[in-house]
Design a protein around this motif. Structure first.
Motif: not given
Length: 264
Positions: A66-72, A85-86
């Motif tokens: 859900t993009k509450a966290l950014a991907l590593s 990147d959203l």
């Protein structure tokens, strides 16, 4: 035995079959690898569950999707578009909505007022003190439809604080549906419920899934077994099994990791 899913499940089908695809997704917190090289495909129109023992990485996975966290590392595709990147608000506008994104209900507002607030957020009709309250009356009809969809028509004038726990969860789902999700993510929808509330909420999820896709984290295996089309099992941030309930429940890795059984 099922494979530990290094490839994306169901990837052999048409790309349009999968509404959400995570490819080699990882998340690090300093030196701790919370999610490792995760590949996940959620088929359009399905009810899909993420299960696993405490600390398996389910909530982190949800936060990444859900993009509450950014991907590593890795990427996430939604409806064929890269959303890696959203921000969470941007993916919610596209139709990928987690239940808490219309946060906790307002305890002193009625059921109708709570759902109308959610509709105001969706349709850009936020109430300002200099406007007449009647300026948002046009949202009432849709609010009443949503209230009926979750079975709360008889409680539309009741404040959220007066609702039973199960009905509060139904109200939260109604406010989430106000955002018109194409993919609805639910985090432990039956957590803390007594037996009398679990069946109505399970039936509600089944109803609201019509015409939508649902991805949920759920600990209650009896709910998962009767509700979900596909189940993905996590352990230590990795997928160890993916398939139907019958398939994953027979998997020795799942029995050892999730059910606490010996492999022997």
């Amino acid at each position: 035995m099922l494979q530990a899913a290094s490839a994306i499940p169901a990837a052999a089908g048409q790309p349009t079959d999968n509404i959400l695809v995570a490819e080699n997704v990882s998340k690090r917190f300093g030196g701790f690898l919370a999610v490792s090289n995760l590949n996940l495909a959620v088929r359009r129109g399905s009810i899909h569950a993420l299960i696993g023992p405490n600390g398996a990485g389910k909530t982190t996975c949800f936060n990444l999707l859900t993009k509450a966290l950014a991907l590593s590392s890795g990427r996430i595709m939604f409806n064929g578009s890269d959303i890696s990147d959203l921000r969470s608000a941007a993916v919610a506008k596209r139709g990928l909505v987690r239940s808490f994104q219309i946060s906790a209900t307002f305890p002193n507002l009625t059921v109708l007022e709570n759902v109308r607030v959610a509709l105001q957020a969706k349709h850009g009709k936020s109430y300002h003190f200099w406007r007449s309250i009647h300026s948002i009356d046009s949202l009432n009809a849709r609010a009443l439809e949503l209230i009926g969809e979750v079975g709360l028509s008889a409680s539309q004038g009741v404040t959220a604080a007066e609702l039973s726990y199960g009905k509060k969860r139904a109200l939260e789902i109604a406010t989430t549906l106000a955002l018109e999700p194409e993919l609805l993510l639910l985090d432990e929808p039956t957590a803390g419920m007594g037996h009398e509330d679990i069946e109505p909420i399970t039936d509600l999820i089944r109803r609201v899934a019509v015409g939508r896709t649902v991805l949920l984290v759920e600990h209650n295996l009896s709910v998962v077994s009767t509700l979900c089309d596909r189940i993905t099992v996590l352990q230590h941030g990795q997928i160890i099994a993916d398939g139907t309930y019958a398939e994953v429940s027979a998997n020795p890795l799942v029995r050892t990791a999730y059910l606490g059984e010996d492999d022997a």
